[in-house]
Design a protein around this motif. Structure first.
Motif, short mmCIF file in Angstrom:
data_model
loop_
_atom_site.label_atom_id
_atom_site.label_comp_id
_atom_site.label_asym_id
_atom_site.label_seq_id
_atom_site.Cartn_x
_atom_site.Cartn_y
_atom_site.Cartn_z
N GLY A 349 0.79 -1.22 0.00
CA GLY A 349 0.00 0.00 0.00
C GLY A 349 0.82 1.27 0.00
N LYS A 350 2.15 1.15 -0.03
CA LYS A 350 2.99 2.36 -0.06
C LYS A 350 2.85 3.09 -1.39
CE LYS A 350 6.56 0.78 3.17
NZ LYS A 350 8.01 0.46 3.34
N VAL A 351 2.64 2.36 -2.46
CA VAL A 351 2.43 2.93 -3.79
C VAL A 351 1.06 2.50 -4.28
CG1 VAL A 351 3.29 3.07 -6.16
CG2 VAL A 351 4.91 2.89 -4.25
N LYS A 352 0.27 3.46 -4.75
CA LYS A 352 -1.12 3.19 -5.15
C LYS A 352 -1.40 3.73 -6.54
CE LYS A 352 -3.02 3.60 -0.43
NZ LYS A 352 -1.77 3.92 0.28
N PRO A 353 -2.28 3.05 -7.27
CA PRO A 353 -2.73 3.61 -8.55
C PRO A 353 -3.64 4.81 -8.28
CG PRO A 353 -3.98 1.64 -8.02
CD PRO A 353 -2.91 1.75 -6.97
N VAL A 354 -3.64 5.75 -9.21
CA VAL A 354 -4.54 6.90 -9.15
C VAL A 354 -5.43 6.84 -10.38
CG1 VAL A 354 -4.73 9.40 -9.04
CG2 VAL A 354 -2.81 8.27 -7.91
N ILE A 355 -6.72 6.69 -10.16
CA ILE A 355 -7.68 6.52 -11.25
C ILE A 355 -8.50 7.78 -11.42
CG2 ILE A 355 -9.68 5.19 -12.03
CD1 ILE A 355 -8.53 2.78 -10.62
N ASP A 356 -8.63 8.22 -12.66
CA ASP A 356 -9.38 9.44 -12.95
C ASP A 356 -10.82 9.34 -12.45
OD1 ASP A 356 -9.39 12.05 -14.74
OD2 ASP A 356 -11.26 10.96 -15.15
N PRO A 357 -11.37 10.42 -11.89
CA PRO A 357 -12.71 10.38 -11.30
C PRO A 357 -13.83 10.13 -12.27
CG PRO A 357 -11.90 12.64 -11.40
CD PRO A 357 -10.74 11.76 -11.72
N LYS A 358 -13.62 10.36 -13.56
CA LYS A 358 -14.68 10.11 -14.54
C LYS A 358 -14.78 8.64 -14.91
CE LYS A 358 -14.89 14.69 -16.69
NZ LYS A 358 -16.25 14.95 -16.22
N GLY A 359 -13.82 7.87 -14.50
CA GLY A 359 -13.82 6.46 -14.83
C GLY A 359 -14.07 5.58 -13.63
N PRO A 360 -13.97 4.26 -13.80
CA PRO A 360 -13.66 3.60 -15.05
C PRO A 360 -14.77 3.75 -16.10
CG PRO A 360 -13.25 2.12 -13.19
CD PRO A 360 -14.01 3.29 -12.67
N PHE A 361 -14.33 3.79 -17.36
CA PHE A 361 -15.26 3.86 -18.48
C PHE A 361 -15.60 2.44 -18.93
CE2 PHE A 361 -13.26 7.96 -18.50
CZ PHE A 361 -14.18 8.85 -19.05
N PRO A 362 -16.87 2.11 -19.15
CA PRO A 362 -17.20 0.79 -19.67
C PRO A 362 -16.67 0.62 -21.09
CG PRO A 362 -19.14 2.18 -19.62
CD PRO A 362 -18.06 2.94 -18.91
N PHE A 363 -16.59 -0.62 -21.52
CA PHE A 363 -15.97 -0.95 -22.80
C PHE A 363 -16.63 -0.25 -23.98
CE2 PHE A 363 -14.96 -4.25 -26.17
CZ PHE A 363 -13.61 -3.97 -26.22
N ASP A 364 -17.94 -0.05 -23.91
CA ASP A 364 -18.61 0.60 -25.05
C ASP A 364 -18.46 2.12 -25.04
OD1 ASP A 364 -20.25 1.13 -22.89
OD2 ASP A 364 -22.11 0.47 -23.85
N LYS A 365 -17.74 2.67 -24.04
CA LYS A 365 -17.53 4.12 -23.95
C LYS A 365 -16.06 4.49 -24.17
CE LYS A 365 -21.84 4.99 -22.90
NZ LYS A 365 -22.73 5.68 -23.87
N VAL A 366 -15.35 3.69 -24.94
CA VAL A 366 -13.94 3.95 -25.20
C VAL A 366 -13.74 5.30 -25.91
CG1 VAL A 366 -12.00 3.23 -26.68
CG2 VAL A 366 -13.06 1.60 -25.11
N VAL A 367 -14.64 5.66 -26.81
CA VAL A 367 -14.53 6.95 -27.49
C VAL A 367 -14.61 8.09 -26.47
CG1 VAL A 367 -15.65 8.54 -29.10
CG2 VAL A 367 -15.40 6.13 -29.70
N ASP A 368 -15.52 7.98 -25.51
CA ASP A 368 -15.62 9.00 -24.46
C ASP A 368 -14.35 9.04 -23.63
OD1 ASP A 368 -18.19 9.51 -25.32
OD2 ASP A 368 -19.16 8.32 -23.74
N ALA A 369 -13.78 7.89 -23.36
CA ALA A 369 -12.55 7.83 -22.57
C ALA A 369 -11.40 8.52 -23.30
CB ALA A 369 -12.19 6.37 -22.28
N PHE A 370 -11.26 8.25 -24.60
CA PHE A 370 -10.24 8.93 -25.39
C PHE A 370 -10.48 10.44 -25.40
CE2 PHE A 370 -8.76 4.95 -27.42
CZ PHE A 370 -7.42 5.24 -27.58
#
Length: 388
Positions: A349-370
């Protein structure tokens, strides 16, 4: 890499992945990733059919000739859903296909059932055609970062086996001949040496947020000769790479002082990651600070200013934009051994991923993610999950 403009507040929020998917019945684990307020509700897993019955659109992989492979007890379809593009251009060239051929694996590769993937600036730069001269042939299934389950292994694979939960950057060379089959698909093939077992405490979505950025952060610090007791300034500390540079410098390299820049709303995030000094670039000029740094890690393209903040004899790591001496640029080389080396810091737990608040994006929303990534306002990583 990421221009940091939006305002947000840090919050710890767990990602809760499902207990199984498809026919694999592989247990999912979870922990708290660094999230920011305003994030979507907890992820839900969507069960979908794994392939279409229509005639296949074959995406040929020039280097992926069939090779001797071990037998598998897991049912693998011949076709899959995948995002692809047949021409370079804007997000409009991206298409979700339901009948793309599942890639063959070579002797040293594994086939991964993709559970989560993530986007990086290099993904849209590649799609825009900035690396045409060294790119793989079109059509392309994009995506570098992957987290998923091994469903088939090549005859020369030594350590991994079917059912292993893994993560990694599937392209050893980011620009020089990246894979035609990327991670924005139900299945992807990758060399065993490029992936590692997924940290047990991370969900697939959290793990997918790490490979390319944590490898870039670590390799840049190594190339700069960064060591215990030294000071560092991170430009773009709330971005995908910058957020990992802060954590690695502090918790892995034992920096004496970590400073980082961001917009006003992300200063608390920088502090939570381990920054001793959080600099609001909208109000302060970091190059005018009286204290200088042993290393400046520039992830946003401010090379001319960066060299004004480094000590004499120090190093400036440049990921994008112009390079001014003593700055240097490098392109990361993917390496599963690096991930294995860093796994203990992730599992502690010393190093953690940081995930954008708008995500995760579902697979059918890849265009929105880009589209979101290309605004330059993403915090941490833009993650795609679930992938059916």
């Amino acid at each position: 890499m990421e221009t940091l403009l939006s305002s947000t507040t840090l919050q710890l929020k767990p990602l809760h992945p499902p207990s199984s998917f498809s026919s694999l019945h592989s247990p999912f684990s979870s922990t708290s990733a660094l999230r920011v307020k305003g994030s979507r509700k907890a992820e839900t897993f969507i069960q979908r059919s794994q392939f279409s019955t229509v005639l296949p659109l074959r995406v040929s992989a020039s280097s992926q000739a069939a090779a001797a492979q071990t037998s598998t007890s897991i049912s693998i379809p011949s076709e899959m859903k995948a995002w692809s593009y047949t021409d370079y251009g804007s997000v409009d060239v991206l298409k979700l296909e339901s009948n793309v051929a599942v890639p063959d694996i070579k002797e040293d590769q594994v086939l991964i059932k993709v559970v989560a993937a993530a986007l990086n600036p290099i993904d849209f730069k590649r799609r825009l055609g900035k690396f045409k001269a060294t790119d793989s042939p079109l059509p392309t299934v994009p995506g570098y970062d992957v987290a998923g389950v091994v469903v088939k292994v090549g005859s020369q694979v030594k350590e991994l086996k079917e059912g292993d939960e893994v993560y990694g950057d599937i392209n050893e060379k980011a620009i020089d001949g990246p894979n035609q089959f990327g991670s924005l698909a139900e299945y992807t093939a990758v060399e065993e040496k490029l992936v590692a077992l997924k940290p047990k405490n991370l969900s697939f979505a959290e793990a997918a947020a790490l490979p390319l950025v944590i490898e870039t952060a670590y390799e840049g610090l190594e190339k700069a000769g960064f060591s215990a007791g030294q000071s560092i300034l991170v430009l773009g500390g709330a971005g995908g790479v910058g957020s990992l540079v802060i954590q690695l410098a502090k918790h892995v390299f034992s920096a004496s002082k970590v400073a980082a820049t961001s917009s006003t709303g992300k200063l608390e995030l920088l502090k939570s990651l381990g920054a001793d000094l959080a600099i609001d670039y909208t109000k302060e000029n970091f190059e005018d600070l009286p204290d200088k740094f042993d290393v400046v890690y520039d992830s946003v393209g401010q090379g001319e200013k960066a060299v004004k903040a480094v000590k004499e004899g120090g190093s400036v790591v440049v990921l994008t934009g112009a390079v001014t001496p003593p700055g240097f640029r490098f392109v990361v080389t993917s390496n599963g051994e690096m991930l294995k080396k860093l796994n203990p810091y992730l599992e502690s737990g010393k190093v953690k991923p940081v995930i954008d608040p708008k995500g995760p994006f579902p697979f059918d929303k890849v265009v929105d993610a880009f589209s979101h990534l290309e605004t330059g306002r993403a915090t941490g990583k833009v993650v795609i999950y679930p992938i059916p």
